[in-house]
Motif scaffolding. Structure first.
Motif, PDB file in Angstrom:
ATOM      1  N   SER A 129      22.880  23.256  70.536  1.00  0.00           N
ATOM      2  CA  SER A 129      21.649  23.256  71.329  1.00  0.00           C
ATOM      3  C   SER A 129      21.889  22.482  72.609  1.00  0.00           C
ATOM      4  CB  SER A 129      20.496  22.603  70.549  1.00  0.00           C
ATOM      5  OG  SER A 129      20.290  23.236  69.309  1.00  0.00           O
TER       6      SER A 129
ATOM      7  N   GLY B 141      15.703  24.335  77.562  1.00  0.00           N
ATOM      8  CA  GLY B 141      16.216  24.245  76.210  1.00  0.00           C
ATOM      9  C   GLY B 141      16.862  25.539  75.768  1.00  0.00           C
ATOM     10  N   TYR B 142      17.916  25.420  74.962  1.00  0.00           N
ATOM     11  CA  TYR B 142      18.586  26.578  74.374  1.00  0.00           C
ATOM     12  C   TYR B 142      19.039  26.190  72.980  1.00  0.00           C
ATOM     13  CZ  TYR B 142      22.197  30.088  73.421  1.00  0.00           C
ATOM     14  OH  TYR B 142      22.961  31.080  72.844  1.00  0.00           O
ATOM     15  N   THR B 143      18.701  26.998  71.978  1.00  0.00           N
ATOM     16  CA  THR B 143      19.107  26.724  70.602  1.00  0.00           C
ATOM     17  C   THR B 143      19.798  27.953  70.027  1.00  0.00           C
ATOM     18  OG1 THR B 143      16.959  27.428  69.693  1.00  0.00           O
ATOM     19  CG2 THR B 143      17.216  25.091  70.246  1.00  0.00           C
ATOM     20  N   LYS B 144      20.864  27.713  69.246  1.00  0.00           N
ATOM     21  CA  LYS B 144      21.690  28.820  68.745  1.00  0.00           C
ATOM     22  C   LYS B 144      22.152  28.532  67.321  1.00  0.00           C
ATOM     23  CE  LYS B 144      26.171  31.049  69.473  1.00  0.00           C
ATOM     24  NZ  LYS B 144      26.595  30.703  68.096  1.00  0.00           N
TER      25      LYS B 144
ATOM     26  N   SER C  63      19.385  33.909  69.534  1.00  0.00           N
ATOM     27  CA  SER C  63      19.164  32.554  69.992  1.00  0.00           C
ATOM     28  C   SER C  63      17.818  32.462  70.706  1.00  0.00           C
ATOM     29  CB  SER C  63      20.294  32.136  70.925  1.00  0.00           C
ATOM     30  OG  SER C  63      21.549  32.287  70.280  1.00  0.00           O
TER      31      SER C  63
ATOM     32  N   ASN D 100      21.863  23.747  65.522  1.00  0.00           N
ATOM     33  CA  ASN D 100      20.725  24.534  65.971  1.00  0.00           C
ATOM     34  C   ASN D 100      19.473  23.685  65.756  1.00  0.00           C
ATOM     35  OD1 ASN D 100      18.868  26.498  66.607  1.00  0.00           O
ATOM     36  ND2 ASN D 100      19.281  27.785  64.831  1.00  0.00           N
TER      37      ASN D 100
ATOM     38  N   ARG E 203      13.494  19.957  68.497  1.00  0.00           N
ATOM     39  CA  ARG E 203      13.349  20.475  69.867  1.00  0.00           C
ATOM     40  C   ARG E 203      12.110  19.903  70.531  1.00  0.00           C
ATOM     41  NH1 ARG E 203      10.057  24.303  71.705  1.00  0.00           N
ATOM     42  NH2 ARG E 203       9.687  25.251  69.656  1.00  0.00           N
TER      43      ARG E 203
END
Length: 253
Positions: free
Chosen positions: A96, A152-155, A164, A217, A223
């Motif tokens: 993330s 924000g980026y979550t994978k 994602s 993640n 988050r």
């Protein structure tokens, strides 16, 4: 006004296991020579500091530029900072990325790791995320020039990018038209801030306030805590959605 989490019992990324944590508000982590940045220290405990040995390629410190806190501004021509060793997130793992950033007049935020020449790199492009060559994950909305925003980026692991999620100011920002290849990040290259990988002509003329990278993640709870922490610290609570759990109060311990 910014309240120091350690003094007032507020939650901060120190409660997480971070791969990288760069915080321009913490002057003790920023080494300057004549107001240009030679090194920006990593607060994760992993000593993944970013630096620049060439004095002509160093960004500047902008004093009290956002919520009475400092930022680090790049010229969009050739300034960048990089880790002295390879950034270890490689292959197709969970991770993330979060940041607080002010878009410059010409370019949006550009930082990442891996080899973006042979297309095995992971890159933040404005409000989007790209595994260049394998797939792009497009944002629905890109910030306007001069705007300050939360990214924000979550994978999840072993995933194509379409599974994602992108977030802008605490709201889902997934766009359309993603490619569906499987990423394969080369973990033998450094992380660079203000520049895309080894590509020489893609630089950033914006201001970085904070960058946080996790090797997981991030859950919705994590988050939102990161978003709340960044929003209250950098004076961006007005950017959060009305139903965000930390719209009116910072996360507490």
């Amino acid at each position: 006004m910014y309240l120091n989490p350690d003094t007032f019992g507020l939650w901060s990324p120190s409660q997480l296991s971070t791969e990288l944590w760069l915080d321009a508000a913490d002057a003790s982590t920023v080494t300057t020579v004549s107001n240009v940045v030679s090194q920006w220290n990593d607060k994760s405990g992993n000593a993944r500091h970013v630096s620049q040995s060439n004095s002509t390629l160093r960004p500047i410190v902008d004093i009290n530029v956002q919520n009475q806190l400092n930022g680090i501004t790049f010229d969009g021509i050739d300034d960048f900072l990089e880790t002295s060793s390879a950034f270890p997130i490689g292959g197709n793992p969970a991770f993330s990325v979060f940041s607080a950033h002010k878009r410059g007049p010409s370019f949006n935020q550009r930082f990442g790791w891996g080899d973006n020449v042979t297309f095995e790199g992971a890159t933040v492009l404005g409000a989007s995320f790209a595994f260049l060559g394998a797939q792009n994950f497009n944002a629905a909305i890109q910030p306007a020039a001069g705007s300050v925003y939360l990214y924000g980026y979550t994978k999840s692991p072993n995933a194509i990018n379409i599974t994602s999620n992108l977030y802008l100011n605490g709201a889902n920002n997934n766009g359309t038209g993603h490619s569906t290849g499987y990423p394969n990040i080369d973990p033998t290259f450094p992380l660079r801030v203000g520049r895309l990988g080894p590509i020489t002509n893609l630089f950033d003329d914006g201001t970085y306030f904070e960058i946080i990278i996790l090797n997981s993640n991030a859950s919705t709870t994590t988050r939102q805590k990161i978003e709340g922490y960044l929003a209250h610290k950098w004076g961006l609570t007005g950017n959060l959605p009305s139903d965000h759990p930390y719209k009116t109060g910072a996360p507490m311990l």
